[in-house]
Design a protein around this motif. Structure first.
Motif, PDB file in Angstrom:
ATOM      1  N   TYR A   3     -75.108 -34.796 -35.194  1.00 27.14           N
ATOM      2  CA  TYR A   3     -74.076 -33.942 -34.608  1.00 27.14           C
ATOM      3  C   TYR A   3     -73.652 -32.880 -35.621  1.00 27.14           C
ATOM      4  O   TYR A   3     -73.333 -33.205 -36.771  1.00 27.14           O
ATOM      5  CB  TYR A   3     -72.847 -34.764 -34.181  1.00 27.14           C
ATOM      6  N   ARG A   4     -73.641 -31.651 -35.177  1.00 30.84           N
ATOM      7  CA  ARG A   4     -73.157 -30.546 -36.002  1.00 30.84           C
ATOM      8  C   ARG A   4     -71.671 -30.387 -35.692  1.00 30.84           C
ATOM      9  O   ARG A   4     -71.296 -30.043 -34.564  1.00 30.84           O
ATOM     10  CB  ARG A   4     -73.946 -29.284 -35.665  1.00 30.84           C
ATOM     11  N   ILE A   5     -70.832 -30.678 -36.687  1.00 28.86           N
ATOM     12  CA  ILE A   5     -69.388 -30.722 -36.510  1.00 28.86           C
ATOM     13  C   ILE A   5     -68.738 -29.602 -37.315  1.00 28.86           C
ATOM     14  O   ILE A   5     -68.961 -29.479 -38.518  1.00 28.86           O
ATOM     15  CB  ILE A   5     -68.815 -32.083 -36.974  1.00 28.86           C
ATOM     16  N   TRP A   6     -67.921 -28.813 -36.635  1.00 29.64           N
ATOM     17  CA  TRP A   6     -67.166 -27.751 -37.298  1.00 29.64           C
ATOM     18  C   TRP A   6     -65.711 -28.197 -37.387  1.00 29.64           C
ATOM     19  O   TRP A   6     -65.101 -28.564 -36.376  1.00 29.64           O
ATOM     20  CB  TRP A   6     -67.299 -26.452 -36.518  1.00 29.64           C
ATOM     21  N   VAL A   7     -65.168 -28.175 -38.606  1.00 28.60           N
ATOM     22  CA  VAL A   7     -63.792 -28.605 -38.857  1.00 28.60           C
ATOM     23  C   VAL A   7     -62.973 -27.392 -39.290  1.00 28.60           C
ATOM     24  O   VAL A   7     -63.349 -26.681 -40.222  1.00 28.60           O
ATOM     25  CB  VAL A   7     -63.736 -29.697 -39.951  1.00 28.60           C
ATOM     26  N   THR A   8     -61.861 -27.154 -38.620  1.00 25.47           N
ATOM     27  CA  THR A   8     -60.951 -26.068 -38.937  1.00 25.47           C
ATOM     28  C   THR A   8     -59.530 -26.541 -38.659  1.00 25.47           C
ATOM     29  O   THR A   8     -59.332 -27.474 -37.869  1.00 25.47           O
ATOM     30  CB  THR A   8     -61.266 -24.800 -38.100  1.00 25.47           C
ATOM     31  N   HIS A  27     -72.097 -20.374 -33.123  1.00 27.38           N
ATOM     32  CA  HIS A  27     -72.617 -21.056 -34.305  1.00 27.38           C
ATOM     33  C   HIS A  27     -73.300 -22.379 -33.982  1.00 27.38           C
ATOM     34  O   HIS A  27     -73.562 -23.179 -34.878  1.00 27.38           O
ATOM     35  CB  HIS A  27     -71.498 -21.248 -35.324  1.00 27.38           C
ATOM     36  N   ASP A  28     -73.577 -22.610 -32.708  1.00 21.55           N
ATOM     37  CA  ASP A  28     -74.366 -23.764 -32.278  1.00 21.55           C
ATOM     38  C   ASP A  28     -73.836 -25.095 -32.828  1.00 21.55           C
ATOM     39  O   ASP A  28     -74.559 -25.850 -33.462  1.00 21.55           O
ATOM     40  CB  ASP A  28     -75.835 -23.560 -32.679  1.00 21.55           C
ATOM     41  N   VAL A  29     -72.543 -25.354 -32.578  1.00 17.33           N
ATOM     42  CA  VAL A  29     -71.979 -26.625 -33.005  1.00 17.33           C
ATOM     43  C   VAL A  29     -71.851 -27.568 -31.809  1.00 17.33           C
ATOM     44  O   VAL A  29     -71.744 -27.133 -30.668  1.00 17.33           O
ATOM     45  CB  VAL A  29     -70.618 -26.458 -33.716  1.00 17.33           C
ATOM     46  N   ASP A  30     -71.887 -28.846 -32.102  1.00 15.91           N
ATOM     47  CA  ASP A  30     -71.769 -29.871 -31.063  1.00 15.91           C
ATOM     48  C   ASP A  30     -70.330 -30.329 -30.875  1.00 15.91           C
ATOM     49  O   ASP A  30     -69.909 -30.657 -29.768  1.00 15.91           O
ATOM     50  CB  ASP A  30     -72.631 -31.086 -31.422  1.00 15.91           C
ATOM     51  N   VAL A  31     -69.597 -30.391 -31.989  1.00 17.19           N
ATOM     52  CA  VAL A  31     -68.229 -30.903 -31.964  1.00 17.19           C
ATOM     53  C   VAL A  31     -67.336 -29.968 -32.785  1.00 17.19           C
ATOM     54  O   VAL A  31     -67.695 -29.593 -33.900  1.00 17.19           O
ATOM     55  CB  VAL A  31     -68.146 -32.330 -32.548  1.00 17.19           C
ATOM     56  N   ILE A  32     -66.189 -29.634 -32.230  1.00 18.04           N
ATOM     57  CA  ILE A  32     -65.180 -28.856 -32.943  1.00 18.04           C
ATOM     58  C   ILE A  32     -63.969 -29.748 -33.123  1.00 18.04           C
ATOM     59  O   ILE A  32     -63.463 -30.332 -32.160  1.00 18.04           O
ATOM     60  CB  ILE A  32     -64.779 -27.584 -32.161  1.00 18.04           C
ATOM     61  N   GLY A  53     -67.774 -21.857 -31.527  1.00 13.21           N
ATOM     62  CA  GLY A  53     -68.723 -22.961 -31.425  1.00 13.21           C
ATOM     63  C   GLY A  53     -70.014 -22.575 -30.743  1.00 13.21           C
ATOM     64  O   GLY A  53     -71.102 -22.975 -31.157  1.00 13.21           O
ATOM     65  N   GLU A  54     -69.911 -21.772 -29.701  1.00 11.66           N
ATOM     66  CA  GLU A  54     -71.109 -21.295 -29.003  1.00 11.66           C
ATOM     67  C   GLU A  54     -71.928 -20.366 -29.885  1.00 11.66           C
ATOM     68  O   GLU A  54     -73.157 -20.444 -29.913  1.00 11.66           O
ATOM     69  CB  GLU A  54     -70.709 -20.593 -27.704  1.00 11.66           C
TER      70      GLU A  54
END
Length: 168
Positions: free
Chosen positions: A74-79, A100-105, A97-98
């Motif tokens: 899972y590609r997870i972006w944390v902010t 940068h092709d992330v799965d979970v924000i 997210g769209e």
């Protein structure tokens, strides 16, 4: 894999410690910002890898404003979310997210728990373990568990209340 997600502890590291004791063994801790102090203390007591980003109140901490990590595919972006106007909704997060092709924000800032599970992306906020703002004002955290088949499951828990394990 078991990931504890917290946010907006605002220096109340007794709450961070309490949540860690409440949920038991974890493989990763993610803090979505507004740590305010004690970032090294949190790393020391977690007993696992820690991902921590700066919130709008983390003036003196050397933390990244956002971070993208990989966990079990899972590609997870944390902010923390405040630069993305999360008090008005999650549209800007979704757009990022769209792009940068992330799965979970994962984000914080609002102090309100939130989960939106889509076909291609999940957006979540653990709420606040120290200063909740949702109806009932119960301190919340979130667990993300990735099962043996690689499927992620999410559930909010209430700090200082019994938390039932996710059924996976």
């Amino acid at each position: 894999m078991r990931i504890l997600v917290i946010s907006d502890s605002h220096g109340r590291n007794d709450d961070v410690k309490g949540v860690l004791e409440q949920v038991g063994e974890i493989d990763m801790l993610i803090h979505c910002g507004d740590v305010e102090r004690g970032d090294q203390y949190i790393r020391d007591i977690a007993g696992c890898p820690v991902v921590m980003v700066a919130g709008n109140n983390d003036y003196y901490l050397d933390l990244p404003s956002e971070q993208t990590i990989e966990a079990e595919g899972y590609r997870i972006w944390v902010t923390h979310g405040h630069p993305y106007y999360v008090n008005s909704g999650v549209d800007y997060l979704r757009e990022y997210g769209e792009m940068h092709d992330v799965d979970v924000i994962m984000y914080g800032h609002t102090h309100v728990p939130f989960i939106e599970i889509g076909d291609d992306m999940t957006i979540l906020n653990p709420g606040s373990i120290s200063y909740p703002r949702q109806a009932g004002r119960k301190p919340t955290f979130l667990l993300m568990e990735i099962d043996d088949m690689g499927e992620a499951h999410y559930a909010h828990g209430y700090y200082k209340e019994h938390f039932r394990e996710l059924n996976i």
